[in-house]
Design an enzyme around this catalytic site. Structure first.
Site, PDB file in Angstrom:
ATOM      1  N   GLY A   1       9.533   4.980  -1.279  1.00  0.00           N
ATOM      2  CA  GLY A   1       8.910   5.820  -2.289  1.00  0.00           C
ATOM      3  C   GLY A   1       8.966   5.263  -3.697  1.00  0.00           C
ATOM      4  O   GLY A   1       8.835   6.010  -4.669  1.00  0.00           O
ATOM      5  N   SER A   2       9.114   3.916  -3.827  1.00  0.00           N
ATOM      6  CA  SER A   2       9.204   3.383  -5.192  1.00  0.00           C
ATOM      7  C   SER A   2       7.868   3.494  -5.932  1.00  0.00           C
ATOM      8  O   SER A   2       7.851   3.674  -7.152  1.00  0.00           O
ATOM      9  CB  SER A   2       9.706   1.935  -5.184  1.00  0.00           C
TER      10      SER A   2
ATOM     11  N   HIS B   1      -2.283  -1.060  -1.559  1.00  0.00           N
ATOM     12  CA  HIS B   1      -2.089  -2.068  -0.516  1.00  0.00           C
ATOM     13  C   HIS B   1      -1.435  -3.291  -1.157  1.00  0.00           C
ATOM     14  O   HIS B   1      -1.857  -3.726  -2.230  1.00  0.00           O
ATOM     15  CB  HIS B   1      -3.458  -2.444   0.073  1.00  0.00           C
TER      16      HIS B   1
HETATM   17  C1  GAR Z   1       4.340  -0.925  -0.851  1.00  0.00           C
HETATM   18  O1  GAR Z   1       4.465  -2.309  -1.008  1.00  0.00           O
HETATM   19  C2  GAR Z   1       2.924  -0.560  -0.460  1.00  0.00           C
HETATM   20  O2  GAR Z   1       1.961  -1.368  -1.050  1.00  0.00           O
HETATM   21  C3  GAR Z   1       2.956  -0.771   1.023  1.00  0.00           C
HETATM   22  O3  GAR Z   1       4.219  -0.304   1.433  1.00  0.00           O
HETATM   23  C4  GAR Z   1       5.154  -0.459   0.362  1.00  0.00           C
HETATM   24  C5  GAR Z   1       5.809   0.875   0.127  1.00  0.00           C
HETATM   25  O4  GAR Z   1       6.849   0.779  -0.799  1.00  0.00           O
HETATM   26  N1  GAR Z   1       1.893  -0.053   1.661  1.00  0.00           N
HETATM   27  C6  GAR Z   1       1.253  -0.481   2.729  1.00  0.00           C
HETATM   28  O5  GAR Z   1       1.521  -1.516   3.304  1.00  0.00           O
HETATM   29  C7  GAR Z   1       0.147   0.453   3.201  1.00  0.00           C
HETATM   30  N2  GAR Z   1      -0.624  -0.175   4.241  1.00  0.00           N
HETATM   31  P1  GAR Z   1       7.424   2.102  -1.507  1.00  0.00           P
HETATM   32  O6  GAR Z   1       7.720   3.104  -0.404  1.00  0.00           O
HETATM   33  O7  GAR Z   1       8.684   1.633  -2.167  1.00  0.00           O
HETATM   34  O8  GAR Z   1       6.393   2.593  -2.466  1.00  0.00           O
END
Ligand code: GAR
Length: 216
Positions: free
Chosen positions: A27-28, A124
């Site tokens: 969830g960053s 993405h």
């Molecule tokens: C992020 O890097 C986002 O771009 C990616 O997952 C990560 C989530 O990090 N999303 C995908 O790959 C969607 N297909 P977070 O939970 O720390 O925001």
């Protein structure tokens, strides 16, 4: 864009943009958006967070921030249409205008997609249309970038439709791929840009500089 004609097209909003989040992981990205809201860089408010993993950092962050949050997944709703309905109901009930997929690793159901058509954004961790589509998420995107020998990567914010990573691109940020990069070092460099790009893009929607209605 500073000329009078383009300015005329801007539609400043009176009310903060009402955001809903779907998240699977740490969830960053959601946190970066919440932080932008609290510092005033983003004229928006978080109405609800839906997580498909009960132990996700995203749900923990939502609880800490006092935002209504729900664990909705195939565990809570084994029937796919029932899950789709529950997700859609949560977003509608909390008055969400724009849905942010902030590290959400599931495909959305038909009801949620049609109810919020043109108003669902995904971030993405790559430069779409490269390294997108089913199976390309998170670390796998960075591994593909390195395996292909790309000299740059980045982040993309786009409108979501029924096909993975397919809808109109709203914004991109680029980073270099450096010698000796691993999926982890590249992911960290991209993530810094994600945290800037997603709130900035939402602010353009909040001010009317990006008009989602015209993209549908
Ligand atoms: C992020 O890097 C986002 O771009 C990616 O997952 C990560 C989530 O990090 N999303 C995908 O790959 C969607 N297909 P977070 O939970 O720390 O925001």
């Amino acid at each position: 864009m500073t000329d009078a004609t383009s300015h005329h097209n801007l539609r400043p909003r009176q009310e903060p943009l009402r955001l809903g989040f779907l998240a699977s992981g740490g969830g960053s990205n959601m946190q970066a958006i919440l932080d932008a809201c609290s510092t005033g860089r983003l004229s928006a408010e978080a109405r609800v967070v839906v997580g498909n993993n009960s132990r996700s950092g995203a749900l923990e962050r939502a609880r800490n921030a006092g935002i209504p949050c729900y664990h909705l997944s195939s565990q809570t709703h084994p029937d796919a249409a029932g899950l789709d309905g529950a997700i859609c109901d949560a977003l509608v009930t909390h008055g969400v205008e724009v849905v942010c997929l902030a590290g959400y690793m599931k495909l959305l159901g038909r009801r949620t997609l049609s109810t919020f058509r043109g108003h669902i954004l995904n971030i993405h961790p790559g430069l779409l249309p490269r390294h997108g589509g089913q199976g390309f998420y998170g670390r796998r995107v960075h591994e593909a970038v390195l395996a292909t020998g790309d000299i740059e990567s980045g982040a993309t914010v786009h409108v979501v439709d029924a096909v993975y990573d397919n809808g109109p691109v709203l914004a991109q940020a680029r980073v270099p791929v450096k010698p000796g990069d691993t999926a982890e070092t590249l992911a960290a460099r991209v993530l810094v840009q994600e945290h800037r790009l997603f709130p900035e893009t939402l602010q353009k929607i909040a001010t009317g500089e990006i008009d989602l209605e015209r993209l549908v």
